[in-house]
Design an enzyme around this catalytic site. Sequence first.
Site, PDB file in Angstrom:
ATOM      1  N   CYS A 139       0.795  -1.243   0.000  1.00  0.00           N
ATOM      2  CA  CYS A 139       0.000   0.000   0.000  1.00  0.00           C
ATOM      3  C   CYS A 139       0.821   1.284   0.000  1.00  0.00           C
ATOM      4  CB  CYS A 139      -0.917  -0.003   1.208  1.00  0.00           C
ATOM      5  SG  CYS A 139      -2.082  -1.359   1.188  1.00  0.00           S
TER       6      CYS A 139
HETATM    7  N1  LIG Z   1      -2.638  -6.429   1.798  1.00  0.00           N
HETATM    8  C1  LIG Z   1      -3.105  -5.395   2.465  1.00  0.00           C
HETATM    9  O1  LIG Z   1      -2.849  -5.240   3.630  1.00  0.00           O
HETATM   10  C2  LIG Z   1      -4.010  -4.370   1.806  1.00  0.00           C
HETATM   11  C3  LIG Z   1      -4.592  -3.396   2.629  1.00  0.00           C
HETATM   12  C4  LIG Z   1      -5.444  -2.479   2.059  1.00  0.00           C
HETATM   13  C5  LIG Z   1      -5.706  -2.519   0.687  1.00  0.00           C
HETATM   14  N2  LIG Z   1      -5.126  -3.468  -0.094  1.00  0.00           N
HETATM   15  C6  LIG Z   1      -5.474  -3.475  -1.523  1.00  0.00           C
HETATM   16  O2  LIG Z   1      -6.279  -4.621  -1.791  1.00  0.00           O
HETATM   17  C7  LIG Z   1      -6.009  -5.110  -3.111  1.00  0.00           C
HETATM   18  C8  LIG Z   1      -5.609  -6.570  -3.065  1.00  0.00           C
HETATM   19  O3  LIG Z   1      -4.434  -6.685  -2.303  1.00  0.00           O
HETATM   20  P1  LIG Z   1      -3.931  -8.052  -1.695  1.00  0.00           P
HETATM   21  O4  LIG Z   1      -2.909  -7.678  -0.683  1.00  0.00           O
HETATM   22  O5  LIG Z   1      -5.053  -8.932  -1.265  1.00  0.00           O
HETATM   23  O6  LIG Z   1      -3.242  -8.703  -2.989  1.00  0.00           O
HETATM   24  P2  LIG Z   1      -2.758 -10.232  -3.173  1.00  0.00           P
HETATM   25  O7  LIG Z   1      -1.728 -10.207  -4.222  1.00  0.00           O
HETATM   26  O8  LIG Z   1      -2.461 -10.844  -1.845  1.00  0.00           O
HETATM   27  O9  LIG Z   1      -4.057 -10.968  -3.706  1.00  0.00           O
HETATM   28  C9  LIG Z   1      -4.644 -10.692  -4.926  1.00  0.00           C
HETATM   29  C10 LIG Z   1      -5.196 -11.993  -5.493  1.00  0.00           C
HETATM   30  O10 LIG Z   1      -5.884 -11.688  -6.698  1.00  0.00           O
HETATM   31  C11 LIG Z   1      -5.670 -12.745  -7.598  1.00  0.00           C
HETATM   32  N3  LIG Z   1      -5.991 -12.283  -8.939  1.00  0.00           N
HETATM   33  C12 LIG Z   1      -5.278 -11.469  -9.749  1.00  0.00           C
HETATM   34  N4  LIG Z   1      -5.951 -11.258 -10.898  1.00  0.00           N
HETATM   35  C13 LIG Z   1      -7.107 -11.939 -10.808  1.00  0.00           C
HETATM   36  C14 LIG Z   1      -8.221 -12.115 -11.666  1.00  0.00           C
HETATM   37  N5  LIG Z   1      -8.291 -11.534 -12.863  1.00  0.00           N
HETATM   38  N6  LIG Z   1      -9.234 -12.903 -11.233  1.00  0.00           N
HETATM   39  C15 LIG Z   1      -9.185 -13.509 -10.012  1.00  0.00           C
HETATM   40  N7  LIG Z   1      -8.164 -13.381  -9.170  1.00  0.00           N
HETATM   41  C16 LIG Z   1      -7.134 -12.597  -9.549  1.00  0.00           C
HETATM   42  C17 LIG Z   1      -4.219 -13.115  -7.370  1.00  0.00           C
HETATM   43  O11 LIG Z   1      -3.921 -14.406  -7.854  1.00  0.00           O
HETATM   44  C18 LIG Z   1      -4.134 -13.018  -5.846  1.00  0.00           C
HETATM   45  O12 LIG Z   1      -4.449 -14.251  -5.221  1.00  0.00           O
HETATM   46  C19 LIG Z   1      -4.927  -4.193  -3.685  1.00  0.00           C
HETATM   47  O13 LIG Z   1      -5.540  -3.164  -4.412  1.00  0.00           O
HETATM   48  C20 LIG Z   1      -4.292  -3.602  -2.436  1.00  0.00           C
HETATM   49  O14 LIG Z   1      -3.728  -2.329  -2.689  1.00  0.00           O
HETATM   50  C21 LIG Z   1      -4.288  -4.405   0.444  1.00  0.00           C
END
Ligand SMILES: NC(=O)c1ccc[n+]([C@@H]2O[C@H](COP(=O)([O-])OP(=O)(O)OC[C@H]3O[C@@H](n4cnc5c(N)ncnc54)[C@H](O)[C@@H]3O)[C@@H](O)[C@H]2O)c1
Length: 453
Positions: A291
């Site tokens: 983030c």
């Molecule tokens: N990790 C955090 O603490 C956090 C906190 C706040 C916001 N976010 C936001 O949340 C969002 C997701 O982050 P995350 O940490 O969970 O990411 P991540 O990489 O852990 O998970 C994302 C998942 O999406 C899957 N994916 C990608 N393309 C896809 C598609 N077309 N169809 C289905 N699945 C698909 C990936 O394989 C992966 O498993 C991002 O925008 C991030 O900025 C994350």
Amino acid sequence: MTTRTVQPSSPASELKSKIEKREARVGVIGMGYVGLPLALLYTEQDLRVTGFDIDQRKVDTLNSGGSYIYRITKEEIGAARAKGLSATSDYSQISEMDAIIICVPTPLNEYHEPDLSYITNTGHAIAPHLRAGQLVVLESTTYPGTTEEVLVPILEKENKSGLKAARAGNSSDQGFYVAFSPEREDPGNTSVARRDIPKVVGGLDPQASELAATLYGQIFRRIVRVSSPAAAEMTKLLENIYRCVNIALVNELKMLSLRMGIDIWEVIDAASTKPFGFQPFYPGPGLGGHCIPVDPFYLSWKAKEWDFRTRFIELAGEINIGMPYHVISSVVGALNQRKKSLNGSKVLVLGVAYKRDIDDLRESPALTIIELLQKEGAQVSYHDPYFPTIGRGRKYDLQMKCASLEDLGKYDCVLIVTDHSDYDYPKIVREAQLVVDTRNATKGIQSEKVVRC
Ligand SMILES: NC(=O)c1ccc[n+]([C@@H]2O[C@H](COP(=O)([O-])OP(=O)(O)OC[C@H]3O[C@@H](n4cnc5c(N)ncnc54)[C@H](O)[C@@H]3O)[C@@H](O)[C@H]2O)c1
């Protein structure tokens, strides 16, 4: 609360009542750090969840009752599966869902510009299976306008029945509902339960807001409604930019304090005693995680479209990006004091996760630091209880194995990059020749071997 925004016996009122009765089916797209815990919260509340992911390994692991996130146990997955959690990579199942929540990555590309390909790919994948009356919520962090300008047009153009998203003044029964609701999780933070973090929602029209508020109201105690998806998108960015700018401020003041012989940590502790108007932020070896190093640049990129320069973001980025280089020059200086050069020295990097007590390496400053040390000719090893190996990532390919913590005396320098709480810091200082500490992990330990940077 229901009747003002959602008309009785409309598709929206049907969906609302289905959610309230816990009969709605929830599809979570992207079963990563955000999506999987969210899916578990819903199953705990007896809603049936299908997780969609393109990563077949994740799908198979979940369907066989396993977990791939350190802090989520197999038992939790097992309990969720008993309540109907399943995973799939088959998008045709989207039509069976009542609400679809998108939690896919939003990284930057190599030019530091937003990479929305995961969101657009998801849009292309779900659009053909959309049906009237469904709610689609985007959770991925992104710039204001993404939901309305990027996601909605794909969904409208590529669905097979000519469905339109419900907008204010256009709430035909033949539409679907769209909202944005940012994820606010703080990985590793156990002081606030996830359901106690207020959830912000902004719908494309009042019905979408109402439905999204109802959906999240099943798992979060407090829902905060804003007037549009863009306001909700901007809310998330404000929160992260606030952190990024304040971390840059303390990083800069740390470098000045080091020069002046003042302990910045002592100063922050003292300033934190002020009962109002001050919130502590802590310096470190550089920003990490999905983030804070990434999200502010989504806004500075978008701002250009409006002939606007976001100078605080640029300046904070410049300072924070420079921190790993500051760490390297501190190691060089500390070795120099001992008549050693970094070239040829053995350096153990302690902690590579981007922050304490979590199993997340994304954008970790430790990776940059390891690469910079190697470039200078150091023989680098690392230790981290959460990572037996470091292989290939988006920007690095280190192929390293976790070293043992035995025989710390063989290293010319032990460099504390991430202050995991399991480490025995007095022992580390006792056994090491030299400790360079980027996190104040050795607070209270008096030793000439410790250099704080
Ligand atoms: N990790 C955090 O603490 C956090 C906190 C706040 C916001 N976010 C936001 O949340 C969002 C997701 O982050 P995350 O940490 O969970 O990411 P991540 O990489 O852990 O998970 C994302 C998942 O999406 C899957 N994916 C990608 N393309 C896809 C598609 N077309 N169809 C289905 N699945 C698909 C990936 O394989 C992966 O498993 C991002 O925008 C991030 O900025 C994350």
